[in-house]
Design an enzyme around this catalytic site. Structure first.
Site, PDB file in Angstrom:
ATOM      1  CE1 TYR A   1      -4.594  -2.641   4.438  1.00 25.19           C
ATOM      2  CE2 TYR A   1      -3.503  -0.592   3.859  1.00 25.19           C
ATOM      3  CZ  TYR A   1      -4.136  -1.754   3.481  1.00 25.19           C
ATOM      4  OH  TYR A   1      -4.325  -2.038   2.155  1.00 25.19           O
TER       5      TYR A   1
ATOM      6  CB  SER B   1      -0.904   0.023   1.232  1.00 30.91           C
ATOM      7  OG  SER B   1      -1.535   1.279   1.373  1.00 30.91           O
TER       8      SER B   1
END
Length: 247
Positions: free
Chosen positions: A155, A142
């Site tokens: 995350y 990400s």
């Protein structure tokens, strides 16, 4: 020698929704047989299978917990039994609980580590054992590892681990003719991105990149299709697909 795309088989985890679903359909356009792997909704997975078939590919749906090594081994078994082997593994499954670090429940932290980090390790471990020569392993990181947006500590931490796994695995597969890369999307218009965000926040994030929009799942699917097929000289890389967003 790489097989014709019509003979190639891809497993796409997280293939029933969002980027994974768009990727499955995109590979279907290239003539792949696709194993749409899902964790929850059978109905969504069945719709994804139809999209692959309408795009020109073959597909089946298989449920699997990506962090369960026995379930993932059975997933690869099913791919081999149904289509004869595995050439491409796209590991797009993941979860994204949002919270400031100080407030995040540790059970939620353990869940995101289990799904995103252990899941990548487990899927990649089977991929190493099963993917045929000329194949590709494509993990999902990400852009949040660079953007460092508040609320994403758990995350982003798991995605930093995914990048480490990816870069090391590429080097461990020396001599195998298998590429290993990670795609790191920026904000992308998926249900997971929209969940829990106000319209004001969505608009602010969409305005950040120079292209002044959110990414679309098809933007990411195009990159995955390149890495799965013609991008044979791209190996051991993390590719940030975020429209020019910068930390």
């Amino acid at each position: 020698m790489t097989e014709n795309k019509a003979d190639r088989v891809a497993i796409v985890t997280g293939g029933s929704r969002g980027i994974g679903r768009q990727t499955a359909a995109r590979l279907g356009r290239e003539g792949y047989a696709v194993v749409v792997t899902y964790g929850g909704s059978q109905a969504e997975a069945d719709e994804a299978v139809k999209e692959v078939e309408q795009a020109g590919g073959r597909a089946i749906a298989v449920q699997a917990d990506v962090a369960d090594e026995n379930a993932v081994a059975a997933l690869f078994d099913q791919a081999e039994q149904s289509f004869g082997g595995v050439d491409v593994v796209v590991h797009a499954a993941g979860i994204m609980p949002l919270s400031p670090l100080a407030d995040l429940d540790l059970d939620a932290f353990d869940r995101v580590v289990r799904t995103n980090l252990r899941g990548t390790f487990v899927v990649d471990q089977q991929a190493v054992r099963r993917v045929r020569g000329g194949g590709a392993i494509i993990n999902f990181s990400s852009s949040l590892t660079k953007l460092a947006r508040p609320g994403y500590s758990a995350y982003a931490a798991t995605k930093g681990g995914v990048e480490a796994i990816t870069l090391i695995l590429a080097r461990e597969l020396r001599g195998r003719d298998i590429t290993v890369n990670a795609v790191a999307p920026g904000p992308t218009a998926t249900a997971m991105f929209f969940d829990g965000k106000s319209q004001e926040l969505i608009d602010r994030i969409a305005a950040e990149p120079p292209l002044e929009r959110l990414g679309q799942p098809e933007d990411i699917a195009e990159l995955v299709a390149f890495l799965a097929g013609p991008g044979r000289w791209v190996n051991g890389q993390v590719i940030y697909a975020n429209g020019g967003s910068a930390a």
